[in-house]
Design an enzyme around this catalytic site. Sequence first.
Site, PDB file in Angstrom:
ATOM      1  CG  ASP A   1      -2.073   0.936   1.139  1.00 38.65           C
ATOM      2  OD1 ASP A   1      -2.293   1.491   0.041  1.00 38.65           O
ATOM      3  OD2 ASP A   1      -2.765   1.142   2.145  1.00 38.65           O
TER       4      ASP A   1
ATOM      5  CG  LEU B   1       9.341 -17.170  -3.229  1.00 40.40           C
ATOM      6  CD1 LEU B   1       9.009 -17.211  -1.742  1.00 40.40           C
ATOM      7  CD2 LEU B   1       9.839 -15.771  -3.595  1.00 40.40           C
TER       8      LEU B   1
ATOM      9  CG  HIS C   1       0.346   1.890  -9.409  1.00 40.58           C
ATOM     10  ND1 HIS C   1       0.096   1.584  -8.092  1.00 40.58           N
ATOM     11  CD2 HIS C   1      -0.763   2.550  -9.851  1.00 40.58           C
ATOM     12  CE1 HIS C   1      -1.115   2.031  -7.766  1.00 40.58           C
ATOM     13  NE2 HIS C   1      -1.640   2.628  -8.811  1.00 40.58           N
TER      14      HIS C   1
ATOM     15  CB  SER D   1      -7.945  -4.097   2.657  1.00 42.43           C
ATOM     16  OG  SER D   1      -7.733  -2.890   3.314  1.00 42.43           O
TER      17      SER D   1
ATOM     18  NE  ARG E   1      -1.419   6.568   1.190  1.00 47.12           N
ATOM     19  CZ  ARG E   1      -1.517   5.629   2.137  1.00 47.12           C
ATOM     20  NH1 ARG E   1      -1.258   5.939   3.395  1.00 47.12           N
ATOM     21  NH2 ARG E   1      -1.865   4.412   1.829  1.00 47.12           N
ATOM     22  CD1 TRP E   2       7.385   6.425  -2.206  1.00 49.86           C
ATOM     23  CD2 TRP E   2       7.211   6.718  -4.414  1.00 49.86           C
ATOM     24  NE1 TRP E   2       8.652   6.404  -2.726  1.00 49.86           N
ATOM     25  CE2 TRP E   2       8.578   6.587  -4.088  1.00 49.86           C
ATOM     26  CE3 TRP E   2       6.876   6.910  -5.757  1.00 49.86           C
ATOM     27  CZ2 TRP E   2       9.598   6.635  -5.025  1.00 49.86           C
ATOM     28  CZ3 TRP E   2       7.880   6.973  -6.700  1.00 49.86           C
ATOM     29  CH2 TRP E   2       9.228   6.832  -6.328  1.00 49.86           C
TER      30      TRP E   2
ATOM     31  CB  SER F   1      -8.492  -5.618  -3.976  1.00 46.51           C
ATOM     32  OG  SER F   1      -8.993  -4.324  -4.230  1.00 46.51           O
TER      33      SER F   1
ATOM     34  NE  ARG G   1      -7.199   1.927  -6.294  1.00 43.61           N
ATOM     35  CZ  ARG G   1      -6.045   2.068  -5.671  1.00 43.61           C
ATOM     36  NH1 ARG G   1      -4.961   2.397  -6.336  1.00 43.61           N
ATOM     37  NH2 ARG G   1      -5.963   1.888  -4.380  1.00 43.61           N
TER      38      ARG G   1
ATOM     39  NE  ARG H   1      -4.210   6.491  -7.491  1.00 40.83           N
ATOM     40  CZ  ARG H   1      -4.095   6.237  -6.186  1.00 40.83           C
ATOM     41  NH1 ARG H   1      -3.946   7.238  -5.342  1.00 40.83           N
ATOM     42  NH2 ARG H   1      -4.155   5.026  -5.740  1.00 40.83           N
TER      43      ARG H   1
HETATM   44  C1  FPP Z   1      -1.743   0.144  -3.483  1.00 40.72           C
HETATM   45  O1  FPP Z   1      -1.305   1.468  -3.422  1.00 40.72           O
HETATM   46  C2  FPP Z   1      -1.172  -0.554  -4.633  1.00 40.72           C
HETATM   47  C3  FPP Z   1      -1.882  -1.172  -5.627  1.00 40.72           C
HETATM   48  C4  FPP Z   1      -3.348  -1.195  -5.665  1.00 40.72           C
HETATM   49  C5  FPP Z   1      -1.215  -1.819  -6.775  1.00 40.72           C
HETATM   50  C6  FPP Z   1       0.027  -2.600  -6.479  1.00 40.72           C
HETATM   51  C7  FPP Z   1       0.768  -2.785  -7.740  1.00 40.72           C
HETATM   52  C8  FPP Z   1       2.113  -2.795  -7.872  1.00 40.72           C
HETATM   53  C9  FPP Z   1       3.046  -2.701  -6.741  1.00 40.72           C
HETATM   54  C10 FPP Z   1       2.723  -2.874  -9.213  1.00 40.72           C
HETATM   55  C11 FPP Z   1       2.578  -4.120  -9.979  1.00 40.72           C
HETATM   56  C12 FPP Z   1       2.788  -5.352  -9.207  1.00 40.72           C
HETATM   57  C13 FPP Z   1       3.309  -6.501  -9.677  1.00 40.72           C
HETATM   58  C14 FPP Z   1       3.206  -7.704  -8.833  1.00 40.72           C
HETATM   59  C15 FPP Z   1       4.005  -6.631 -10.964  1.00 40.72           C
HETATM   60  P1  FPP Z   1      -2.376   2.638  -3.574  1.00 40.72           P
HETATM   61  O2  FPP Z   1      -2.477   2.964  -5.022  1.00 40.72           O
HETATM   62  O3  FPP Z   1      -3.645   2.237  -2.912  1.00 40.72           O
HETATM   63  O4  FPP Z   1      -1.691   3.800  -2.796  1.00 40.72           O
HETATM   64  P2  FPP Z   1      -2.410   4.952  -1.928  1.00 40.72           P
HETATM   65  O5  FPP Z   1      -3.096   4.256  -0.792  1.00 40.72           O
HETATM   66  O6  FPP Z   1      -1.265   5.795  -1.483  1.00 40.72           O
HETATM   67  O7  FPP Z   1      -3.354   5.664  -2.826  1.00 40.72           O
END
Ligand code: FPP
Length: 248
Positions: free
Chosen positions: A21, A132, A38, A197, A25-26, A66, A72, A34
């Site tokens: 998560d 793994l 990712h 969640s 924000r990052w 999810s 989104r 956003r």
């Molecule tokens: C949550 O941060 C992150 C996600 C919903 C997506 C995760 C995806 C990746 C890390 C990239 C692809 C992954 C793989 C396995 C190749 P958020 O967007 O909810 O952040 P926020 O809470 O700061 O808005």
Amino acid sequence: MSNKDNINLEKLPKHIAIIMDGNGRWAKGFGKFRIFGHHNGVTAVRETAEAAAELGLKFLTLYAFSTENWSRPQKEVDALMELLVETIKKETPTLQKNNIKLTTIGNLDDLPKGCQEQLLETIEATKTNNGLTMVLALSYSSKWDILNAIKSIANEVKSGTINPEDINDQLIDKHLSTNGMPNPELMIRTSGEQRISNFLLWELAYAELYFTPKLWPDFNKTDLYDAILDYQQRERRFGKTSEQLNNN
Ligand code: FPP
């Protein structure tokens, strides 16, 4: 001495699950969209998988998308799907090199065709790897999984294959998409949020929960080692008392 050296390899969790998560924000912190978060989240996925494989962990489950994430903005969903295909394709040789087997949980039918095809290709290519197992939770929610398990068990009862008395923990395990995997002993969530969640609700029943304020793109090997060290200092009582555990 790195914190890795303090890890007791005899007491490693077999399965770690992570809610990645904080990508949005990052990115915001850098004044970017956003999806920039990712993209940088992929680096953290790589670091974490590498560290887990090096340590000898058996299962790593990552909550990548999810069921609820479909709501989104369409642009973000499309970009995430594209990133997923691109990353899986690019990283397949690295998975092979590190003896990592890729698998998924969730409703793959919901994913765009190209995404399904790439996933199936990499799953097939890595299926004999026995280091793994990296499990990507995609279009996954635990309530969806439990609901399907209930429907399938109900059908077995209806057809007379099983009796209601045969329904027990093991039977439920078998009907979940995590069938065959040990339950996670440790669940990590980044970004300071302290929620599950809709992630592995049944499987996390006795997991140790670890929350870190780090945003996912900043999560690195040292952070994984810290989480494992924290886990190794906990007393896992499974409903028993400390005295009972110490007398055994
Ligand atoms: C949550 O941060 C992150 C996600 C919903 C997506 C995760 C995806 C990746 C890390 C990239 C692809 C992954 C793989 C396995 C190749 P958020 O967007 O909810 O952040 P926020 O809470 O700061 O808005």
